[in-house]
Design a protein around this motif. Sequence first.
Motif, short mmCIF file in Angstrom:
data_model
loop_
_atom_site.label_atom_id
_atom_site.label_comp_id
_atom_site.label_asym_id
_atom_site.label_seq_id
_atom_site.Cartn_x
_atom_site.Cartn_y
_atom_site.Cartn_z
N SER A 93 -31.11 -21.07 47.60
CA SER A 93 -30.58 -20.33 46.52
C SER A 93 -30.82 -18.36 46.64
CB SER A 93 -31.02 -20.78 45.10
OG SER A 93 -30.63 -22.16 44.80
N ALA A 94 -32.09 -18.46 46.98
CA ALA A 94 -32.43 -16.93 47.03
C ALA A 94 -31.59 -16.13 48.32
CB ALA A 94 -33.94 -16.81 47.32
N TYR A 95 -31.27 -17.00 49.52
CA TYR A 95 -30.49 -16.55 50.59
C TYR A 95 -29.18 -16.23 50.09
CZ TYR A 95 -28.50 -15.59 55.20
OH TYR A 95 -27.76 -14.94 55.98
N ALA A 96 -28.76 -17.33 49.37
CA ALA A 96 -27.17 -17.50 49.24
C ALA A 96 -26.90 -16.19 48.21
CB ALA A 96 -26.80 -18.66 48.51
N ALA A 97 -27.84 -15.88 47.24
CA ALA A 97 -27.78 -14.82 46.08
C ALA A 97 -27.75 -13.51 46.85
CB ALA A 97 -28.90 -14.74 45.25
N ALA A 98 -28.54 -13.31 47.82
CA ALA A 98 -28.88 -12.26 48.51
C ALA A 98 -27.69 -11.55 49.41
CB ALA A 98 -29.97 -12.18 49.44
N VAL A 99 -26.86 -12.56 49.91
CA VAL A 99 -25.78 -12.55 50.70
C VAL A 99 -24.58 -12.03 49.62
CG1 VAL A 99 -24.06 -13.68 52.16
CG2 VAL A 99 -26.40 -14.07 52.59
N ALA A 100 -24.47 -12.75 48.60
CA ALA A 100 -23.45 -12.60 47.70
C ALA A 100 -23.34 -11.22 46.92
CB ALA A 100 -23.37 -13.62 46.79
N GLU A 101 -24.67 -10.80 46.63
CA GLU A 101 -25.00 -9.90 45.66
C GLU A 101 -25.57 -8.66 46.30
OE1 GLU A 101 -27.75 -11.49 42.82
OE2 GLU A 101 -26.19 -12.88 42.02
N ILE A 102 -25.98 -8.67 47.64
CA ILE A 102 -26.57 -7.48 48.12
C ILE A 102 -25.61 -7.19 49.50
CG2 ILE A 102 -28.47 -6.31 49.28
CD1 ILE A 102 -30.34 -8.21 47.54
N ASP A 103 -25.42 -8.15 50.08
CA ASP A 103 -24.73 -7.75 51.46
C ASP A 103 -23.42 -7.57 50.94
OD1 ASP A 103 -26.83 -8.07 52.84
OD2 ASP A 103 -26.49 -9.83 53.60
N TRP A 104 -22.41 -8.34 50.29
CA TRP A 104 -21.09 -8.21 50.21
C TRP A 104 -20.79 -6.87 49.62
CZ3 TRP A 104 -20.05 -12.77 52.40
CH2 TRP A 104 -18.65 -13.03 52.72
N PRO A 105 -21.21 -6.45 48.72
CA PRO A 105 -21.08 -5.01 48.20
C PRO A 105 -20.85 -3.88 49.44
CG PRO A 105 -22.35 -5.74 46.36
CD PRO A 105 -22.43 -6.77 47.82
N HIS A 106 -21.72 -3.98 50.28
CA HIS A 106 -21.94 -3.07 51.27
C HIS A 106 -20.68 -3.43 52.27
CE1 HIS A 106 -26.08 -2.43 49.81
NE2 HIS A 106 -26.01 -1.28 50.50
N LEU A 107 -20.59 -4.76 52.49
CA LEU A 107 -19.51 -4.84 53.43
C LEU A 107 -18.16 -4.43 52.84
CD1 LEU A 107 -20.44 -8.65 54.41
CD2 LEU A 107 -20.43 -6.81 55.84
N ALA A 108 -18.05 -4.57 51.39
CA ALA A 108 -16.84 -4.19 51.03
C ALA A 108 -16.68 -2.66 51.18
CB ALA A 108 -16.88 -4.51 49.40
N ALA A 109 -17.63 -1.82 50.95
CA ALA A 109 -17.58 -0.42 51.17
C ALA A 109 -17.61 0.06 52.78
CB ALA A 109 -18.91 0.27 50.38
N GLY A 110 -17.82 -0.95 53.53
CA GLY A 110 -17.85 -0.61 54.88
C GLY A 110 -19.27 -0.07 55.62
N GLY A 111 -20.34 -0.61 54.62
CA GLY A 111 -21.40 -0.16 55.26
C GLY A 111 -22.47 -1.33 55.67
#
Length: 239
Positions: A93-111
Amino acid sequence: MAALLVGRIITSVFTARELSESAAAGVVKFNTILNIFAVISALVLVGSWEVYNSMREAVQKEASALYLLHLIIDVFREAQHTEMRAEMRAAVSAYAAAVAEIDWPHLAAGGITTQSEAAFVRLARAFLDVTPGDLVQDSLASNTSIYMQSLVEARVQRMWAPQRTLTSLIWILFLTSSVSVLSFQWFFSSGSSFVQTMMGLIVAFLIGLVMFTAIKLAFPFSGSPPLLTNQPFLNLMGW
């Protein structure tokens, strides 16, 4: 708009007679520009599709590996494994949350970000540090390593998505060739500037659709809505 501006310059510099007299030579040059534009468009579309397809496969592979790790948890059903099962579920659950809530916004911004690294290390330790208690658990240990390897490969591919997109030089080339194709029509004199403008707008609309499609494919994590969403990981957060 850039092509219309170039057209205004062309019609102000050359007379209709001069443009008509050079039409025959202009047709040959225009066909050459069209062929170059066709090659560039194909290059951009194919490259954009390759970026999108590789990122889609990476997201599917990472989510699938995480789901399979979740299914393995119930195999450790003994009472002494109660705390271990709780840690495994919490790590998923923690890893899924980290990907969804931390990684994804950076991917959307191209970072690129490594803030989810702690959650990944916790997940790896929760599943790789397990001591099998019977033959079934022992056989699953090798599968656990395979699933983790698959997750790592997909994670690395996804995290470096901004570096895999087409270079700015290709986008500049694509935009320049598009404007060139639209502008070149003004070298051919027409009886009605309105008709010539309308024909140019139709071609511009088609070129715009090609450019929009290429951009959406090349940046699958950006846009509203994006082509690739974090929904698979959101689903795994509550498990």
